[in-house]
Design a protein around this motif. Structure first.
Motif, PDB file in Angstrom:
ATOM      1  N   LYS A  14     -16.739 -23.694  -9.086  1.00  0.00           N
ATOM      2  CA  LYS A  14     -17.282 -22.366  -9.324  1.00  0.00           C
ATOM      3  C   LYS A  14     -18.365 -22.063  -8.289  1.00  0.00           C
ATOM      4  N   ILE A  15     -18.263 -20.921  -7.662  1.00  0.00           N
ATOM      5  CA  ILE A  15     -19.248 -20.513  -6.658  1.00  0.00           C
ATOM      6  C   ILE A  15     -20.331 -19.701  -7.346  1.00  0.00           C
ATOM      7  N   ALA A  16     -21.586 -20.066  -7.072  1.00  0.00           N
ATOM      8  CA  ALA A  16     -22.724 -19.356  -7.674  1.00  0.00           C
ATOM      9  C   ALA A  16     -22.780 -17.942  -7.136  1.00  0.00           C
ATOM     10  N   SER A  17     -23.049 -17.010  -8.034  1.00  0.00           N
ATOM     11  CA  SER A  17     -23.162 -15.628  -7.601  1.00  0.00           C
ATOM     12  C   SER A  17     -24.474 -15.057  -8.099  1.00  0.00           C
ATOM     13  N   GLY A  18     -24.744 -13.880  -7.642  1.00  0.00           N
ATOM     14  CA  GLY A  18     -25.993 -13.224  -7.999  1.00  0.00           C
ATOM     15  C   GLY A  18     -26.682 -12.776  -6.735  1.00  0.00           C
ATOM     16  N   PRO A  19     -27.773 -12.064  -6.902  1.00  0.00           N
ATOM     17  CA  PRO A  19     -28.468 -11.568  -5.712  1.00  0.00           C
ATOM     18  C   PRO A  19     -29.052 -12.723  -4.899  1.00  0.00           C
ATOM     19  N   VAL A  20     -28.971 -12.581  -3.593  1.00  0.00           N
ATOM     20  CA  VAL A  20     -29.524 -13.592  -2.690  1.00  0.00           C
ATOM     21  C   VAL A  20     -31.035 -13.417  -2.650  1.00  0.00           C
ATOM     22  N   GLU A  21     -31.732 -14.517  -2.873  1.00  0.00           N
ATOM     23  CA  GLU A  21     -33.191 -14.511  -2.884  1.00  0.00           C
ATOM     24  C   GLU A  21     -33.705 -15.448  -1.806  1.00  0.00           C
ATOM     25  N   ARG A  22     -34.890 -15.144  -1.290  1.00  0.00           N
ATOM     26  CA  ARG A  22     -35.565 -15.993  -0.298  1.00  0.00           C
ATOM     27  C   ARG A  22     -36.598 -16.828  -1.041  1.00  0.00           C
ATOM     28  N   HIS A  23     -36.571 -18.136  -0.823  1.00  0.00           N
ATOM     29  CA  HIS A  23     -37.517 -19.031  -1.485  1.00  0.00           C
ATOM     30  C   HIS A  23     -38.186 -19.937  -0.460  1.00  0.00           C
ATOM     31  N   THR A  24     -39.464 -20.214  -0.691  1.00  0.00           N
ATOM     32  CA  THR A  24     -40.234 -21.135   0.127  1.00  0.00           C
ATOM     33  C   THR A  24     -40.515 -22.374  -0.703  1.00  0.00           C
ATOM     34  N   LEU A  25     -40.046 -23.514  -0.203  1.00  0.00           N
ATOM     35  CA  LEU A  25     -40.188 -24.771  -0.916  1.00  0.00           C
ATOM     36  C   LEU A  25     -41.185 -25.671  -0.193  1.00  0.00           C
ATOM     37  N   SER A  26     -42.046 -26.312  -0.957  1.00  0.00           N
ATOM     38  CA  SER A  26     -42.977 -27.296  -0.418  1.00  0.00           C
ATOM     39  C   SER A  26     -42.533 -28.656  -0.936  1.00  0.00           C
ATOM     40  N   VAL A  27     -42.235 -29.560  -0.005  1.00  0.00           N
ATOM     41  CA  VAL A  27     -41.701 -30.868  -0.365  1.00  0.00           C
ATOM     42  C   VAL A  27     -42.636 -31.945   0.189  1.00  0.00           C
ATOM     43  N   THR A  28     -43.192 -32.767  -0.695  1.00  0.00           N
ATOM     44  CA  THR A  28     -44.056 -33.870  -0.281  1.00  0.00           C
ATOM     45  C   THR A  28     -43.210 -35.134  -0.256  1.00  0.00           C
ATOM     46  N   VAL A  29     -43.234 -35.833   0.886  1.00  0.00           N
ATOM     47  CA  VAL A  29     -42.354 -36.990   1.080  1.00  0.00           C
ATOM     48  C   VAL A  29     -43.115 -38.152   1.716  1.00  0.00           C
ATOM     49  N   ASP A  30     -42.524 -39.350   1.609  1.00  0.00           N
ATOM     50  CA  ASP A  30     -43.034 -40.482   2.368  1.00  0.00           C
ATOM     51  C   ASP A  30     -42.798 -40.188   3.847  1.00  0.00           C
ATOM     52  N   ASN A  31     -43.761 -40.508   4.662  1.00  0.00           N
ATOM     53  CA  ASN A  31     -43.664 -40.289   6.105  1.00  0.00           C
ATOM     54  C   ASN A  31     -42.966 -41.499   6.718  1.00  0.00           C
ATOM     55  N   GLU A  32     -41.644 -41.478   6.652  1.00  0.00           N
ATOM     56  CA  GLU A  32     -40.876 -42.600   7.175  1.00  0.00           C
ATOM     57  C   GLU A  32     -39.649 -42.088   7.912  1.00  0.00           C
ATOM     58  N   SER A  33     -39.122 -42.929   8.753  1.00  0.00           N
ATOM     59  CA  SER A  33     -37.970 -42.582   9.577  1.00  0.00           C
ATOM     60  C   SER A  33     -36.774 -42.188   8.714  1.00  0.00           C
ATOM     61  N   GLY A  34     -36.105 -41.112   9.098  1.00  0.00           N
ATOM     62  CA  GLY A  34     -34.871 -40.705   8.451  1.00  0.00           C
ATOM     63  C   GLY A  34     -35.008 -39.745   7.285  1.00  0.00           C
ATOM     64  N   VAL A  35     -36.232 -39.501   6.814  1.00  0.00           N
ATOM     65  CA  VAL A  35     -36.411 -38.620   5.654  1.00  0.00           C
ATOM     66  C   VAL A  35     -35.947 -37.198   5.975  1.00  0.00           C
ATOM     67  N   LEU A  36     -36.385 -36.681   7.102  1.00  0.00           N
ATOM     68  CA  LEU A  36     -35.997 -35.321   7.478  1.00  0.00           C
ATOM     69  C   LEU A  36     -34.482 -35.211   7.640  1.00  0.00           C
TER      70      LEU A  36
END
Length: 171
Positions: A2-24
């Motif tokens: 099933k494909i999600a439908s509805g109005p397209v919204e713009r979102h800004t996400l803040s993600v806190t991660v370990d600073n290690e190789s390969g995370v990005l």
């Protein structure tokens, strides 16, 4: 499927991660594998000991898709916390751009005048061009670039969006 439908919204996400190789790469891979688009992506270390980084991601999609994105990001092992700043309340977004403009005579004067109006700072000047530094909302930078396009826009470099919730509380 099933494909999600509805109005397209713009979102800004803040993600806190370990600073290690390969995370990005893992985060970008998660978006890519599911066909989600990343409109802006910035990453920087935020800790004294270089152990934690903050990734700011701007993405678009129906609300249901954004919920899936947040849930899937939250499940990745090096991720400490995911906050949808768009849903969390008022937040501040800024972007930095370097804009190179070539011109002489009246075009040169007009470029300086517009830069002053937009509070863009000349960071490099030659007899035939300027490089302006501009910070602000993405829409402000878009307007500045469009106006400079009429004068002699040569090149643009943009950082992508950084964002933070308003108020006393830390994420």
């Amino acid at each position: 499927m099933k494909i999600a439908s509805g109005p397209v919204e713009r979102h800004t996400l803040s993600v806190t991660v370990d600073n290690e190789s390969g995370v990005l790469a893992r985060i970008a891979g998660m978006f890519s594998a599911r066909g989600y688009n990343i409109e802006s992506l910035t990453v920087a270390d935020i800790s004294d000991d270089d152990a934690v980084s903050r990734i700011t991601i701007v993405t678009t999609g129906p609300a249901q898709v954004i919920e899936q994105v947040v849930a899937q990001l939250d499940r990745l092992v090096p991720v400490h916390r995911v906050v949808d700043l768009t849903l969390a309340g008022e937040h501040i977004e800024r972007e930095l751009a370097l804009v190179k403009v070539a011109g002489s005579g009246e075009n040169r004067i007009e470029a300086l005048r517009l830069a002053d109006v937009f509070r863009a700072k000349p960071v490099d000047t030659t007899t035939g061009s300027f490089v302006f530094e501009l910070t602000g909302s993405s829409s402000k930078i878009d307007r500045f670039i469009a106006l400079m396009g009429e004068i002699g826009l040569v090149e643009v470099a943009r950082t992508g969006i950084v964002a933070m919730a308003r108020g006393r509380e830390a994420l």
